[in-house]
Design a protein around this motif. Sequence first.
Motif, PDB file in Angstrom:
ATOM      1  N   PHE A   1      17.250  -5.631  -9.341  1.00  0.00           N
ATOM      2  CA  PHE A   1      18.016  -4.537  -8.833  1.00  0.00           C
ATOM      3  C   PHE A   1      17.249  -3.314  -9.309  1.00  0.00           C
ATOM      4  CE2 PHE A   1      20.790  -1.079  -9.936  1.00  0.00           C
ATOM      5  CZ  PHE A   1      21.773  -0.969  -8.690  1.00  0.00           C
ATOM      6  N   ALA A   2      16.718  -3.078 -10.430  1.00  0.00           N
ATOM      7  CA  ALA A   2      16.048  -2.019 -10.812  1.00  0.00           C
ATOM      8  C   ALA A   2      14.744  -1.822 -10.224  1.00  0.00           C
ATOM      9  CB  ALA A   2      15.712  -2.162 -12.449  1.00  0.00           C
ATOM     10  N   LEU A   3      13.997  -2.856 -10.015  1.00  0.00           N
ATOM     11  CA  LEU A   3      12.738  -2.967  -9.161  1.00  0.00           C
ATOM     12  C   LEU A   3      12.746  -2.439  -7.781  1.00  0.00           C
ATOM     13  CD1 LEU A   3       9.826  -4.082  -9.007  1.00  0.00           C
ATOM     14  CD2 LEU A   3      10.529  -6.055  -8.343  1.00  0.00           C
ATOM     15  N   LEU A   4      13.722  -2.985  -6.910  1.00  0.00           N
ATOM     16  CA  LEU A   4      14.160  -2.646  -5.750  1.00  0.00           C
ATOM     17  C   LEU A   4      14.659  -0.959  -5.582  1.00  0.00           C
ATOM     18  CD1 LEU A   4      16.199  -5.717  -4.427  1.00  0.00           C
ATOM     19  CD2 LEU A   4      13.860  -4.928  -3.676  1.00  0.00           C
ATOM     20  N   THR A   5      15.400  -0.707  -6.422  1.00  0.00           N
ATOM     21  CA  THR A   5      16.021   0.604  -6.478  1.00  0.00           C
ATOM     22  C   THR A   5      14.950   1.551  -6.901  1.00  0.00           C
ATOM     23  OG1 THR A   5      18.023  -0.120  -7.381  1.00  0.00           O
ATOM     24  CG2 THR A   5      17.417   2.241  -7.385  1.00  0.00           C
TER      25      THR A   5
ATOM     26  N   PRO B   1       0.821  -1.310  -0.001  1.00  0.00           N
ATOM     27  CA  PRO B   1      -0.087  -0.072  -0.060  1.00  0.00           C
ATOM     28  C   PRO B   1       0.764   1.441   0.160  1.00  0.00           C
ATOM     29  CG  PRO B   1      -0.678  -1.420   1.605  1.00  0.00           C
ATOM     30  CD  PRO B   1       0.525  -2.129   1.122  1.00  0.00           C
ATOM     31  N   GLY B   2       0.436   1.929  -0.955  1.00  0.00           N
ATOM     32  CA  GLY B   2       1.145   3.340  -0.773  1.00  0.00           C
ATOM     33  C   GLY B   2       2.231   3.533  -1.863  1.00  0.00           C
ATOM     34  N   SER B   3       2.586   2.346  -2.616  1.00  0.00           N
ATOM     35  CA  SER B   3       3.737   2.270  -3.637  1.00  0.00           C
ATOM     36  C   SER B   3       3.110   2.669  -4.930  1.00  0.00           C
ATOM     37  CB  SER B   3       4.132   0.834  -3.767  1.00  0.00           C
ATOM     38  OG  SER B   3       3.355  -0.260  -4.108  1.00  0.00           O
ATOM     39  N   SER B   4       3.780   2.744  -6.100  1.00  0.00           N
ATOM     40  CA  SER B   4       3.511   2.995  -7.536  1.00  0.00           C
ATOM     41  C   SER B   4       2.912   1.549  -8.082  1.00  0.00           C
ATOM     42  CB  SER B   4       4.102   3.619  -8.109  1.00  0.00           C
ATOM     43  OG  SER B   4       4.497   5.181  -7.615  1.00  0.00           O
ATOM     44  N   GLY B   5       3.250   0.564  -7.474  1.00  0.00           N
ATOM     45  CA  GLY B   5       2.721  -0.762  -8.059  1.00  0.00           C
ATOM     46  C   GLY B   5       3.386  -1.130  -9.277  1.00  0.00           C
ATOM     47  N   PHE B   6       2.433  -1.450 -10.046  1.00  0.00           N
ATOM     48  CA  PHE B   6       2.610  -1.974 -11.578  1.00  0.00           C
ATOM     49  C   PHE B   6       3.507  -0.935 -12.051  1.00  0.00           C
ATOM     50  CE2 PHE B   6      -1.072  -4.461 -10.182  1.00  0.00           C
ATOM     51  CZ  PHE B   6      -0.683  -5.682 -10.444  1.00  0.00           C
ATOM     52  N   LEU B   7       3.538   0.483 -12.100  1.00  0.00           N
ATOM     53  CA  LEU B   7       4.197   1.159 -12.598  1.00  0.00           C
ATOM     54  C   LEU B   7       5.778   0.987 -12.320  1.00  0.00           C
ATOM     55  CD1 LEU B   7       4.686   3.815 -14.284  1.00  0.00           C
ATOM     56  CD2 LEU B   7       4.127   5.304 -12.261  1.00  0.00           C
ATOM     57  N   VAL B   8       6.025   0.824 -11.237  1.00  0.00           N
ATOM     58  CA  VAL B   8       7.621   0.695 -10.669  1.00  0.00           C
ATOM     59  C   VAL B   8       7.842  -0.668 -11.470  1.00  0.00           C
ATOM     60  CG1 VAL B   8       8.977  -0.141  -8.994  1.00  0.00           C
ATOM     61  CG2 VAL B   8       7.525   1.705  -8.690  1.00  0.00           C
ATOM     62  N   ILE B   9       7.049  -1.778 -11.751  1.00  0.00           N
ATOM     63  CA  ILE B   9       7.428  -2.995 -12.284  1.00  0.00           C
ATOM     64  C   ILE B   9       7.648  -2.583 -13.880  1.00  0.00           C
ATOM     65  CG2 ILE B   9       6.728  -5.289 -12.670  1.00  0.00           C
ATOM     66  CD1 ILE B   9       5.170  -5.402 -10.161  1.00  0.00           C
ATOM     67  N   TRP B  10       6.526  -2.003 -14.505  1.00  0.00           N
ATOM     68  CA  TRP B  10       6.863  -1.833 -15.803  1.00  0.00           C
ATOM     69  C   TRP B  10       8.289  -0.954 -16.041  1.00  0.00           C
ATOM     70  CZ3 TRP B  10       5.413  -3.361 -20.109  1.00  0.00           C
ATOM     71  CH2 TRP B  10       5.327  -2.405 -21.216  1.00  0.00           C
ATOM     72  N   ARG B  11       8.391  -0.084 -15.163  1.00  0.00           N
ATOM     73  CA  ARG B  11       9.732   0.693 -15.312  1.00  0.00           C
ATOM     74  C   ARG B  11      10.927  -0.125 -15.357  1.00  0.00           C
ATOM     75  NH1 ARG B  11      10.271   5.868 -11.828  1.00  0.00           N
ATOM     76  NH2 ARG B  11      12.358   5.955 -12.991  1.00  0.00           N
ATOM     77  N   ALA B  12      11.039  -1.278 -14.294  1.00  0.00           N
ATOM     78  CA  ALA B  12      12.038  -1.838 -14.285  1.00  0.00           C
ATOM     79  C   ALA B  12      12.166  -2.908 -15.459  1.00  0.00           C
ATOM     80  CB  ALA B  12      11.866  -2.939 -12.839  1.00  0.00           C
ATOM     81  N   LEU B  13      10.909  -3.242 -16.102  1.00  0.00           N
ATOM     82  CA  LEU B  13      11.087  -4.204 -17.200  1.00  0.00           C
ATOM     83  C   LEU B  13      11.460  -3.492 -18.487  1.00  0.00           C
ATOM     84  CD1 LEU B  13       7.433  -6.111 -16.968  1.00  0.00           C
ATOM     85  CD2 LEU B  13       9.973  -7.233 -16.661  1.00  0.00           C
ATOM     86  N   LEU B  14      11.093  -2.193 -18.576  1.00  0.00           N
ATOM     87  CA  LEU B  14      11.657  -1.267 -19.845  1.00  0.00           C
ATOM     88  C   LEU B  14      13.100  -1.154 -19.595  1.00  0.00           C
ATOM     89  CD1 LEU B  14       8.841   1.388 -20.217  1.00  0.00           C
ATOM     90  CD2 LEU B  14       9.333  -0.761 -21.457  1.00  0.00           C
ATOM     91  N   THR B  15      13.556  -0.886 -18.357  1.00  0.00           N
ATOM     92  CA  THR B  15      15.070  -0.682 -18.121  1.00  0.00           C
ATOM     93  C   THR B  15      15.932  -1.869 -18.393  1.00  0.00           C
ATOM     94  OG1 THR B  15      14.480   0.702 -16.204  1.00  0.00           O
ATOM     95  CG2 THR B  15      16.648  -0.075 -16.377  1.00  0.00           C
TER      96      THR B  15
END
Length: 251
Positions: free
Chosen positions: A115-119, A53-67
Motif C-alpha cells: 500500500f505504501a509502495l504504490l501510494t 524509468p523516471g521514477s525514484s526507484g529504490f528511494l520509494v521502496i526505502w520510504r515504504a520500508l521505513l513506513t
Amino acid sequence: MIDSTSNESSVGGLSSNGLVLFLVISLGALFVPTTAVVPVFVLAVGLAFSLSPGSSGFLVIWRALLTVLPLAVFLVLVWIGIIGRAPDTTLFYYPRNAASAWHVVAAIVARLFLFALLTFGVVKAGAELRPSFVAGLTLPKALKVILLASASMTDLMQHGSRRAHTALIVANVITPRMSLRNLRYGWLLVRSTWVAAVGMAAERLDTKWAYEDLPAAAPVACTHPSLRLGDLLWVCMALAALVATVATRGR
C-alpha cells in the motif's frame, strides 16, 4: 479518449488520469481477501512501477520500508511475543488452520508495504500535486482548487518545519545530529514547527491567496476524459494483477 500527442512527462508514460486509475485498480487487487501471505501479483506490479524509468526507484521502496517498520515491530511484539497465536481471520487475509502468528504478521506487513509502495510511487510520479498534474485530472474545477490548496498547505508545513529546525540549531538549542539534547528539547521543535507553519498559513490565507485569486487561477485543462497510450500498459497490468488475485484467492 486516448491522447497520443501529450508531451507531459510522467513515470512510465502515465498521464494524470492514468496514474489515478492505476492506483485505484492496484489497491483493489491488494485488498482482495486471500489466503496468500504475500500478494505476489500486486508485488510484481508495484515493484515494476517503482523501478520504471523516471521514477525514484529504490528511494520509494526505502520510504515504504521505513513506513511499515514501526508497525511490523509492534505486531511482532503483540501477536508473537504477547498473544502467541494467530487470529482466525484478519480484514484481508484468511489464514488456513495451520497458519501461525508469523504468517499473519507477515501478511499484514506485506500488504501495508505494498500500500505504501504504490501510494508513494503514484504521489511521486504526480510530482506532489504540481499544477500540471492537477490540470490533467478529469475533475470539477472546485475539486482542483481544493487539491492545489492542499498541496500548497503541505508545502507550507514543510517550509515551516525546516525554518523551525534551522532556527533552533542556530540558537544552539538542538543539534543537527542525534543527541541527548535533541531528546530533551525535542518538544520545542514540535511547538516551533507548528507556530511557524500556522503563522505562514495564516499569512497566505489573508494575503497571498486573496491577491492571487486561487479559484480563478486554477488550471481547468482536460475537460474531457484523457488517457495516453502509455496508460494502457500499466492499467492492463493492474487489471491482470486484480484478475489473477481474484482467481487464486481460494487456493
